[in-house]
Motif scaffolding. Structure first.
Motif, PDB file in Angstrom:
ATOM      1  N   ARG A  31      -6.920   5.025 -46.002  1.00  0.00           N
ATOM      2  CA  ARG A  31      -8.019   4.057 -45.953  1.00  0.00           C
ATOM      3  C   ARG A  31      -9.353   4.816 -45.855  1.00  0.00           C
ATOM      4  O   ARG A  31      -9.472   5.792 -45.120  1.00  0.00           O
ATOM      5  CB  ARG A  31      -7.872   3.131 -44.747  1.00  0.00           C
ATOM      6  N   THR A  54     -13.888   4.096 -46.545  1.00  0.00           N
ATOM      7  CA  THR A  54     -14.916   3.144 -46.967  1.00  0.00           C
ATOM      8  C   THR A  54     -15.369   3.468 -48.395  1.00  0.00           C
ATOM      9  O   THR A  54     -15.254   4.611 -48.870  1.00  0.00           O
ATOM     10  CB  THR A  54     -16.146   3.199 -46.044  1.00  0.00           C
ATOM     11  N   THR A  83     -24.702   6.426 -44.867  1.00  0.00           N
ATOM     12  CA  THR A  83     -23.425   7.145 -44.965  1.00  0.00           C
ATOM     13  C   THR A  83     -23.677   8.624 -45.248  1.00  0.00           C
ATOM     14  O   THR A  83     -23.045   9.504 -44.630  1.00  0.00           O
ATOM     15  CB  THR A  83     -22.557   6.534 -46.088  1.00  0.00           C
ATOM     16  N   CYS A 142     -20.641  -1.338 -48.919  1.00  0.00           N
ATOM     17  CA  CYS A 142     -20.582   0.114 -48.717  1.00  0.00           C
ATOM     18  C   CYS A 142     -19.596   0.486 -47.616  1.00  0.00           C
ATOM     19  O   CYS A 142     -18.884   1.489 -47.715  1.00  0.00           O
ATOM     20  CB  CYS A 142     -21.974   0.646 -48.403  1.00  0.00           C
ATOM     21  N   GLU A 143     -19.520  -0.331 -46.570  1.00  0.00           N
ATOM     22  CA  GLU A 143     -18.655  -0.029 -45.426  1.00  0.00           C
ATOM     23  C   GLU A 143     -17.292  -0.716 -45.508  1.00  0.00           C
ATOM     24  O   GLU A 143     -16.508  -0.633 -44.558  1.00  0.00           O
ATOM     25  CB  GLU A 143     -19.351  -0.434 -44.124  1.00  0.00           C
ATOM     26  N   VAL A 144     -17.002  -1.373 -46.604  1.00  0.00           N
ATOM     27  CA  VAL A 144     -15.693  -1.994 -46.792  1.00  0.00           C
ATOM     28  C   VAL A 144     -14.648  -0.910 -47.025  1.00  0.00           C
ATOM     29  O   VAL A 144     -14.850   0.011 -47.825  1.00  0.00           O
ATOM     30  CB  VAL A 144     -15.717  -2.976 -47.983  1.00  0.00           C
ATOM     31  N   GLU A 145     -13.512  -1.017 -46.314  1.00  0.00           N
ATOM     32  CA  GLU A 145     -12.455  -0.029 -46.481  1.00  0.00           C
ATOM     33  C   GLU A 145     -11.533  -0.417 -47.631  1.00  0.00           C
ATOM     34  O   GLU A 145     -11.226  -1.590 -47.839  1.00  0.00           O
ATOM     35  CB  GLU A 145     -11.631   0.102 -45.194  1.00  0.00           C
TER      36      GLU A 145
END
Length: 559
Positions: free
Chosen positions: A2, A4, A35, A170-173
Motif C-alpha cells: 500500500r 499513497t 509530499t 494525493c494522499e489516497v492509498e
C-alpha cells in the motif's frame, strides 16, 4: 504493498533517477508539494514562473535522462506549454505533473478559478495532447497502471508526457506491486532483428562510399559507443547534424565535421552527395539545421534507422530496437578492420595578442574556444552564440545543450539551472544574448539561491542581432531596453558573492577569464560587442531565412 498516490509518483520518478522536480506552487498542487517536502530523496526546486520551470526540467533531462516539473491547473499548465513543446521538438523526456481541482469538482463540472468558469475541464488536456506522447487524468482506480504507463512512454520515446493529479487524491492509498518493474526500452522481435541485422550487414558490405549521419537520437538513447564501434568495425566515416553537436567526440577517428547542407565543409558536402549508403540515425532535415534545405543526400542511399525500426531498400523492419540492432550487427561483422579511420587535423589558428581595442566577435569566440575544457557543459542560446559554438571543434567529453529546432529564446538560462543540478561535478558555461536574457532573467535569482556556480557570458550587442540580419536592421522592433546586466546578480541576491564584470577589450576579457577560473562562485561576465558584428555563418543563415520567409513581397527586394 500500500502506498499513497503522491508517494507512488515520486517512487516512479526515482526509478528514472529524477531527484529534482521543478515548478511553481499553486493551490491545486500543494498536496503533492507537501509530499515532496517530507521525502528524503527528492527535492522541489521553486522557479520564478512555469515556463522557466519547464526549461529547467528540459535541461535536467538532457544530462540526467529524464526530468520533471509540477504546475497548477490551467494558468500554470498553459504558462509551461511552450517549454513542453520545446522538449517535444528537441526530444527531452519531461514528465509534467499538474495539480488539478478536486476530482469531484471536475466530474461535477464546477465553475472554478484557474479554469474558464464554464465547467469544461477537457480543454487543458486537449492542449497537452498536441505536445506530449502520453497523458492521463489520475484517479484512485487507474493510478497504479496509468502512472507507470505514462512515464514509460516518456522514457521509451524520449518525449514529454502529462499527468493530471486531482488535489483531493494525493494522499489516497492504492495497492501496487512490492517490486516495481524497472523502466526499460522495448526488446526487439527476434525474427525481425535477425532479418534486419542481416540486411543491414549486406548493405554495408556492398557499399563503396558509406557514411554515418547522426541526429539527437544517438545521444538521447546513449548509442555513442555503439555508433563509434560501428564506424571503427567497418571503417565508415561519421558526421552529425547541428542538433547532435558533440553527441559523439569531435576528435574520434573518422569524424568529418558537422553536416548542415552546403554550409558544411566542402569535402563533407561532396562526400554526402556521392554516398551510396547513408546510415541515418534518427535524422530530421529541418530548415534551421540544413542551411534552409540545401542538403544533397541521395534518397536511394538512405538507410533510415529509428529507435524501434529500420527501413532500407523499400523494406521496413518494425519492432527492432536500435541498440539491439547495432549489437547484432557488430556481432555478425568480421573482426578485421579493413582500413583504420583517421582523425581530422586540429585547426591551426593563431590568436591575436590581447589589446585595449574594442572586442569583436571573431576574437571573442577564438578566445572562448581555447577557454573551453574537456567535459564542460555548454548551454548555448540561439543567435550569435549558437552560430559561433556550432562552428567550433570541441574537446572530448563536452556536452552542448541548445534548442536549434524549437528556437525559443531565453531557454538557456533556466535550462542551465537544470543542467547544473543534473551534473554538479562538471563545469557549466552559459552563452546568452542580451535579448534572450531579458525574457527569463529572473531565473538568475534561483541559480544564486541554490548556490550554483556556472560561468555566464552575457553577449550584449544591443538587441536582437539575428533578427536585424533577417529584416529591420535599424527598425525599432529589434531594439530592447538597456540594462546594467553585470549589476543584476546583486539585485536578485543581495548577499551574493558572485564575480561580476563588464568587458569591452581583449585585455579585460583575459583578466575576467582568469578570475572566473579561480572563483568558487557564480561568475557573470557581460561582454560588450558591436551591434551588427556576427559570425559569418549566422549572416548567411539570416540571408537564407529572409529569402525563404518573405518571398516576392520581401521588403529587401524593393529596397
Amino acid at each position: 504493498m500500500r502506498i499513497t498516490i503522491g508517494s507512488f509518483i515520486l517512487q516512479q520518478l526515482r526509478a528514472l533517477k529524477v531527484d529534482r522536480i521543478y515548478g511553481v506552487p499553486g493551490d491545486y498542487n500543494l498536496a503533492l508539494l507537501e509530499t515532496i517536502e517530507h521525502d528524503q530523496d527528492c527535492e522541489f526546486i521553486g522557479n520564478c514562473n512555469e515556463l522557466n520551470a519547464a526549461y529547467a526540467a528540459d535541461g535536467y533531462a538532457r544530462l540526467k535522462g529524464a526530468g520533471a516539473l509540477i504546475t497548477t491547473y490551467g494558468v500554470g499548465d498553459l504558462a509551461a506549454l511552450s517549454g513542453i513543446a520545446g522538449a517535444y521538438a528537441e526530444s527531452a523526456p519531461v514528465i509534467c505533473i499538474a495539480g488539478t481541482p478536486p476530482l469531484h469538482a471536475m466530474q461535477g463540472h464546477a465553475l472554478l478559478h484557474h479554469s474558464l468558469a464554464d465547467g469544461n475541464f477537457d480543454n487543458v488536456m486537449n492542449c497537452f495532447r498536441q505536445f506530449t506522447v502520453a497523458q492521463a487524468l489520475i484517479t484512485p482506480e487507474n493510478a497504479a497502471t496509468e502512472i507507470p504507463r505514462v512515464i514509460a512512454c516518456a522514457w521509451q520515446q524520449k518525449k514529454p508526457v502529462y499527468l493530471q493529479l486531482p488535489s483531493d487524491i494525493c494522499e489516497v492509498e492504492i495497492e501496487v506491486a512490492d517490486n516495481p518493474v524497472p523502466y526499460r526500452l522495448p526488446s526487439s522481435d527476434a525474427s525481425h532483428l535477425q532479418l534486419a541485422s542481416a540486411a543491414l550487414l549486406e548493405r554495408i558490405n556492398h557499399a563503396k562510399r558509406p557514411i554515418i549521419l547522426i541526429d539527437q537520437m544517438v545521444e538521447r538513447y546513449q548509442l555513442q559507443a555503439q555508433v563509434l564501434a560501428l564506424a571503427d568495425k567497418f571503417a565508415i566515416p561519421l558526421t552529425n547534424m547541428p542538433t547532435a553537436k558533440c553527441a559523439i567526440s569531435e576528435n574520434a577517428p573518422g569524424w568529418l565535421g558537422g553536416y548542415s547542407g552546403d554550409l558544411s565543409r566542402p569535402e563533407l558536402f561532396e562526400l554526402m552527395a556521392q554516398s551510396d549508403c547513408v546510415l541515418s540515425f534518427g535524422v530530421r532535415l529541418v530548415d534551421s539545421t540544413t542551411g534552409y534545405f540545401s542538403q544533397q543526400i541521395p534518397a536511394q542511399a538512405v538507410v533510415d534507422i529509428q529507435p524501434y525500426s529500420l527501413k532500407l531498400d523499400n523494406l521496413s523492419y518494425p519492432a527492432v530496437t536500435v541498440s539491439e540492432l547495432l549489437q547484432a550487427l557488430l556481432d555478425k561483422a568480421s573482426t578485421t578492420n579493413p582500413m583504420p579511420l583517421t582523425s581530422l587535423p586540429d585547426p591551426q589558428q593563431k590568436l591575436a595578442t590581447p589589446s585595449n581595442s574594442p572586442l569583436e566577435q571573431d576574437y571573442f569566440w577564438q578566445r572562448i574556444q581555447r577557454f573551453i575544457q574537456a567535459d564542460d557543459v555548454l548551454v548555448v542560446e540561439n543567435g550569435t552564440s549558437g552560430a559561433a559554438v556550432g562552428g567550433m571543434r570541441m574537446p572530448n567529453g563536452v556536452t552542448v545543450v541548445n534548442q536549434p529546432i524549437w528556437g525559443s529564446i531565453g531557454y538557456t538560462l533556466p535550462a542551465l539551472l537544470g543542467t547544473m543540478m543534473a551534473a554538479p561535478q562538471r563545469r557549466h558555461l552559459l552563452f546568452i544574448g542580451d535579448g534572450s536574457f531579458q525574457l527569463t532573467a529572473q531565473e538568475l535569482s534561483t541559480l544564486l539561491r541554490h548556490e550554483q556556480k556556472p560561468i555566464v557570458f552575457l553577449i550584449n550587442n544591443g538587441g536582437y542581432t539575428i533578427e536585424r540580419y533577417i529584416l529591420g536592421e535599424t527598425s525599432s522592433y529589434n531594439d530592447i531596453g538597456s540594462w546594467n546586466y553585470a549589476r543584476l546578480p546583486a539585485v536578485l541576491s543581495p548577499q551574493t558573492q558572485a564575480f561580476c564584470i563588464e568587458v569591452e577589450t581583449g585585455q579585460q576579457l583575459e583578466m575576467a577569464l582568469e578570475e572566473a577560473s579561480r572563483q568558487d562562485q557564480l561568475a557573470f561576465i557581460e561582454v560588450k560587442l558591436p551591434m551588427m558584428d556576427s559570425p559569418a555563418a549566422m549572416k548567411e543563415f539570416c540571408r537564407r531565412c529572409n529569402s525563404f520567409n518573405f518571398g516576392l513581397h520581401n521588403p529587401r527586394r524593393s529596397a
